[in-house]
Design a protein around this motif. Structure first.
Motif, PDB file in Angstrom:
ATOM      1  N   LYS A  44       0.832  -1.207   0.000  1.00 17.34           N
ATOM      2  CA  LYS A  44       0.000   0.000   0.000  1.00 17.34           C
ATOM      3  C   LYS A  44       0.867   1.258   0.000  1.00 17.34           C
ATOM      4  CE  LYS A  44      -3.855   2.033   2.638  1.00 17.34           C
ATOM      5  NZ  LYS A  44      -3.233   3.190   3.289  1.00 17.34           N
ATOM      6  N   GLU A  45       1.948   1.209   0.789  1.00 19.99           N
ATOM      7  CA  GLU A  45       2.855   2.360   0.887  1.00 19.99           C
ATOM      8  C   GLU A  45       3.466   2.703  -0.473  1.00 19.99           C
ATOM      9  OE1 GLU A  45       7.354   3.112   2.593  1.00 19.99           O
ATOM     10  OE2 GLU A  45       6.078   1.677   3.665  1.00 19.99           O
ATOM     11  N   PHE A  46       3.954   1.676  -1.187  1.00 20.72           N
ATOM     12  CA  PHE A  46       4.602   1.922  -2.484  1.00 20.72           C
ATOM     13  C   PHE A  46       3.598   2.345  -3.549  1.00 20.72           C
ATOM     14  CE2 PHE A  46       8.151  -0.706  -0.752  1.00 20.72           C
ATOM     15  CZ  PHE A  46       9.155   0.235  -0.933  1.00 20.72           C
ATOM     16  N   ILE A  47       2.423   1.761  -3.539  1.00 25.88           N
ATOM     17  CA  ILE A  47       1.425   2.145  -4.543  1.00 25.88           C
ATOM     18  C   ILE A  47       0.962   3.578  -4.311  1.00 25.88           C
ATOM     19  CG2 ILE A  47      -0.872   1.629  -5.480  1.00 25.88           C
ATOM     20  CD1 ILE A  47      -0.259  -1.345  -4.753  1.00 25.88           C
ATOM     21  N   GLU A  48       0.878   3.990  -3.047  1.00 26.05           N
ATOM     22  CA  GLU A  48       0.510   5.379  -2.744  1.00 26.05           C
ATOM     23  C   GLU A  48       1.592   6.349  -3.219  1.00 26.05           C
ATOM     24  OE1 GLU A  48      -0.366   5.150   1.428  1.00 26.05           O
ATOM     25  OE2 GLU A  48      -2.532   4.888   1.077  1.00 26.05           O
ATOM     26  N   LYS A  49       2.870   5.921  -3.122  1.00 25.28           N
ATOM     27  CA  LYS A  49       3.967   6.752  -3.654  1.00 25.28           C
ATOM     28  C   LYS A  49       3.833   6.882  -5.179  1.00 25.28           C
ATOM     29  CE  LYS A  49       7.560   5.971  -0.165  1.00 25.28           C
ATOM     30  NZ  LYS A  49       8.897   5.407   0.117  1.00 25.28           N
ATOM     31  N   ALA A  50       3.521   5.762  -5.815  1.00 24.95           N
ATOM     32  CA  ALA A  50       3.318   5.781  -7.272  1.00 24.95           C
ATOM     33  C   ALA A  50       2.170   6.714  -7.626  1.00 24.95           C
ATOM     34  CB  ALA A  50       3.025   4.362  -7.768  1.00 24.95           C
ATOM     35  N   LEU A  51       1.090   6.628  -6.881  1.00 26.52           N
ATOM     36  CA  LEU A  51      -0.097   7.436  -7.132  1.00 26.52           C
ATOM     37  C   LEU A  51       0.203   8.925  -6.993  1.00 26.52           C
ATOM     38  CD1 LEU A  51      -3.138   7.373  -7.741  1.00 26.52           C
ATOM     39  CD2 LEU A  51      -3.550   7.094  -5.297  1.00 26.52           C
ATOM     40  N   ALA A  52       1.013   9.269  -5.996  1.00 23.16           N
ATOM     41  CA  ALA A  52       1.365  10.681  -5.778  1.00 23.16           C
ATOM     42  C   ALA A  52       2.112  11.242  -6.989  1.00 23.16           C
ATOM     43  CB  ALA A  52       2.213  10.813  -4.520  1.00 23.16           C
ATOM     44  N   ILE A  53       3.026  10.430  -7.555  1.00 20.19           N
ATOM     45  CA  ILE A  53       3.778  10.890  -8.732  1.00 20.19           C
ATOM     46  C   ILE A  53       2.858  10.987  -9.943  1.00 20.19           C
ATOM     47  CG2 ILE A  53       5.677  10.357 -10.319  1.00 20.19           C
ATOM     48  CD1 ILE A  53       7.086   8.956  -7.983  1.00 20.19           C
ATOM     49  N   ARG A  54       1.945  10.024 -10.109  1.00 18.64           N
ATOM     50  CA  ARG A  54       0.982  10.086 -11.219  1.00 18.64           C
ATOM     51  C   ARG A  54       0.224  11.411 -11.193  1.00 18.64           C
ATOM     52  NH1 ARG A  54       1.757   5.718 -14.855  1.00 18.64           N
ATOM     53  NH2 ARG A  54       1.476   3.737 -13.825  1.00 18.64           N
ATOM     54  N   LYS A  55      -0.235  11.784 -10.004  1.00 17.94           N
ATOM     55  CA  LYS A  55      -1.001  13.033  -9.875  1.00 17.94           C
ATOM     56  C   LYS A  55      -0.113  14.238 -10.204  1.00 17.94           C
ATOM     57  CE  LYS A  55      -4.346  11.426  -6.417  1.00 17.94           C
ATOM     58  NZ  LYS A  55      -4.805  11.512  -5.011  1.00 17.94           N
ATOM     59  N   GLU A  56       1.126  14.158  -9.738  1.00 19.31           N
ATOM     60  CA  GLU A  56       2.074  15.264  -9.950  1.00 19.31           C
ATOM     61  C   GLU A  56       2.345  15.500 -11.430  1.00 19.31           C
ATOM     62  OE1 GLU A  56       6.851  15.610  -9.605  1.00 19.31           O
ATOM     63  OE2 GLU A  56       5.852  14.679  -7.893  1.00 19.31           O
ATOM     64  N   ILE A  57       2.516  14.396 -12.204  1.00 21.23           N
ATOM     65  CA  ILE A  57       2.874  14.550 -13.625  1.00 21.23           C
ATOM     66  C   ILE A  57       1.649  14.507 -14.533  1.00 21.23           C
ATOM     67  CG2 ILE A  57       5.166  13.576 -13.241  1.00 21.23           C
ATOM     68  CD1 ILE A  57       4.242  10.967 -14.459  1.00 21.23           C
ATOM     69  N   GLY A  58       0.448  14.355 -13.945  1.00 26.28           N
ATOM     70  CA  GLY A  58      -0.784  14.412 -14.724  1.00 26.28           C
ATOM     71  C   GLY A  58      -1.080  13.180 -15.540  1.00 26.28           C
TER      72      GLY A  58
END
Length: 511
Positions: free
Chosen positions: A232-246
């Motif tokens: 969950k921790e790593f997928i949330e990190k991935a999700l944060a970057i997805r949002k950042e780069i659109g």
């Protein structure tokens, strides 16, 4: 400025660059307009190299839209010019792009063929970077358990060259791909090691999109290890970057992975399929996936829906407990194994929507090919070229095929004069409700719509047809090709309502 000074080549280059920029920004219509303007100028001034580049840009544009046939046409035009002007670097790149295109279509054998051609040219001209890229591309084309070692060998060759030439971005990609291979082999410790190496390089070179991919892959590995909190921790990190780069598409995938990690993805799939069924949009989920290029998962969802329908029918008819069909992606992958157990056979899997047809061909090798015919000719049905409602056409056109009128019975009494003409009585004809010419047109149209688009893939003597529910009246054996031959003359034909039905039949004891 280019227009002002009359630099036509420069004008074309800028039109092409505008198209590429707008494409990268997610525009859907303007990129094509600008690239076509660039192409028109390049053709007018006779710049063959520029013309090839613009054909390539159009190919990439249509590929991103999931219009694979158009993408193939433009990429092949680009390739023809590259060969004509002896641009070997460009030729290798085009073969590589065709390989990627066929991979997107699920045609792995063709994809491998083109990737090997690209690799051969790169070796011939000494293009080490291209050689590494094509080795890496080949490594991603082997998905069967028996092929994982081959995939590993190709990726390791790519990695060795990347290190030799100092291609850090490519090195990270190869480490990530090796991690995926070892995860598929069930070696999660090695998978974790390689993905962490990839992640370290991504951070070093500032590759945020690649960093997100590695975080998501680490989440998948930890989920396989049963460490749900870390996943969950790593997928949330991935999700944060997805949002950042659109990256909206990637964001959706990460949300799905989060659901999977929390044992909610099965519930999500069940609810989606149930809701779509309730609101008479059963095919929407599968259609959405195939539109975005995930044709394999679209097939899994389509089969999940049909399996659920089968389970509900069994429960209603035989009062048995309804089997539970889960949203576990691993269990969906068993679909390929169902056809692998057949001999000398292809599976023609059909999904009919109001305005288009989606066709999958499953081979005993495990390959899944996807085709979506771009043009449906409805002239045979008097639609004057308008887009037909295909579901209605399939369900209604053959409804009375081979059905006798209900109010006519044959009289076998010896003293009845009608006996003399009973053998050719019009009422006994299978075309009693339609003119023979009309029925023949419809049989030809049906062949052209569902068989012709995939005829090149139907190489085995037997075909298993999985029709959509609107096609249960279609007389598949009687479909007519352009030369007047019947489908049954080419293939032994079996019909099943779903692959799950075929599996249940195979798994049932003889008694």
């Amino acid at each position: 400025m280019m227009k002002e000074i009359g630099d036509k080549e420069g004008e074309a280059v800028n039109f092409g660059n505008l198209g590429a920029l707008l494409h990268s920004l997610g525009e859907l219509k303007k990129p094509k307009v600008y690239v076509e303007k660039a192409l028109a100028i390049q053709q007018k001034i006779g710049n063959r190299k520029g013309e090839a580049a613009d054909y390539g840009n159009l190919g990439q544009f249509f590929h991103s839209l999931g219009e694979y046939e158009k993408a193939k046409i433009y990429t092949e035009k680009e390739l023809a010019i590259r060969k004509e002007i002896d641009d070997r670097y460009g030729e290798a790149a085009d073969y590589g792009n065709l390989g990627t295109l066929f991979k997107s279509r699920g045609e792995n054998e063709k994809a491998q063929e083109y990737a090997k051609k690209a690799l051969a040219i790169s070796k011939e001209i000494g293009d080490r970077k291209g050689e590494a890229a094509h080795y890496g591309g080949l490594g991603t084309l082997f998905h069967l358990p028996s092929e994982y070692k081959t995939a590993q060998e190709f990726i390791e060759k790519a990695l060795a060259i990347r290190k030799e030439i100092g291609d850090r971005a490519g090195e990270a990609t190869d480490y990530g791909n090796l991690g995926t291979v070892f995860h598929s082999l069930g070696e999660c410790a090695k998978a974790k090691e390689f993905i962490e190496k990839a992640l370290a390089i991504r951070k070093e070179i500032g590759d945020r999109a690649g960093e997100e991919t590695d975080y998501a892959n680490l989440g998948t590995v930890f989920h396989s290890l049963g460490e749900c909190a870390k996943a969950k921790e790593f997928i949330e990190k991935a999700l944060a970057i997805r949002k950042e780069i659109g990256d909206r598409e990637g964001e959706a995938r990460d949300y799905a992975s989060l659901g999977d990690n929390m044992n909610e993805f099965q519930i999500f799939c069940d609810l989606i399929v149930l809701k779509l069924a309730l609101f008479n949009h059963k095919e929407a989920f599968s259609k959405m996936l195939s539109d975005t290029g995930d044709s394999k998962y679209a097939l899994y969802v389509e089969e999940l829906r049909r399996a659920r329908a089968l389970a509900d029918l069994m429960a209603a008819q035989y009062s048995i407990m309804r089997p539970q069909f889960s949203g576990d992606l691993q269990s969906w992958c068993d679909i390929q194994d169902i056809i692998r157990k057949e001999a000398s056979c292809n599976c023609l899997y059909l999904s009919i929507h109001d305005e288009d047809v989606r066709i999958w061909i499953l081979k005993t090798s495990g390959d899944i090919h996807f085709r979506r015919p771009q043009t449906i000719d409805s002239d045979n049905f008097g639609n004057s070229g308008s887009v037909p409602n295909l579901k209605a056409l399939f369900s209604e056109s053959f409804r009375h095929f081979a059905i006798l009128p209900g109010d006519v019975c044959e009289d076998r009494s010896l003293n009845d004069e009608r006996l003399l003409r009973s053998s050719d009585d019009i009422n006994r004809s299978p075309l009693a409700h339609k003119k023979a010419d009309d029925m023949e047109k419809e049989l030809r149209w049906c062949y052209e719509t569902i068989v012709t688009p995939v005829a090149d893939l139907l190489k085995e003597p037997e075909v298993i047809i999985v029709p959509d529910s609107c096609m249960y009246q279609v007389p598949f054996a009687a479909l007519l090709d352009e030369e007047g031959g019947y489908l049954f003359e080419k293939f032994r034909i079996r019909i099943v309502p779903s692959l799950m039905t075929l599996k249940l039949i195979k798994d049932s004891p003889p008694n």
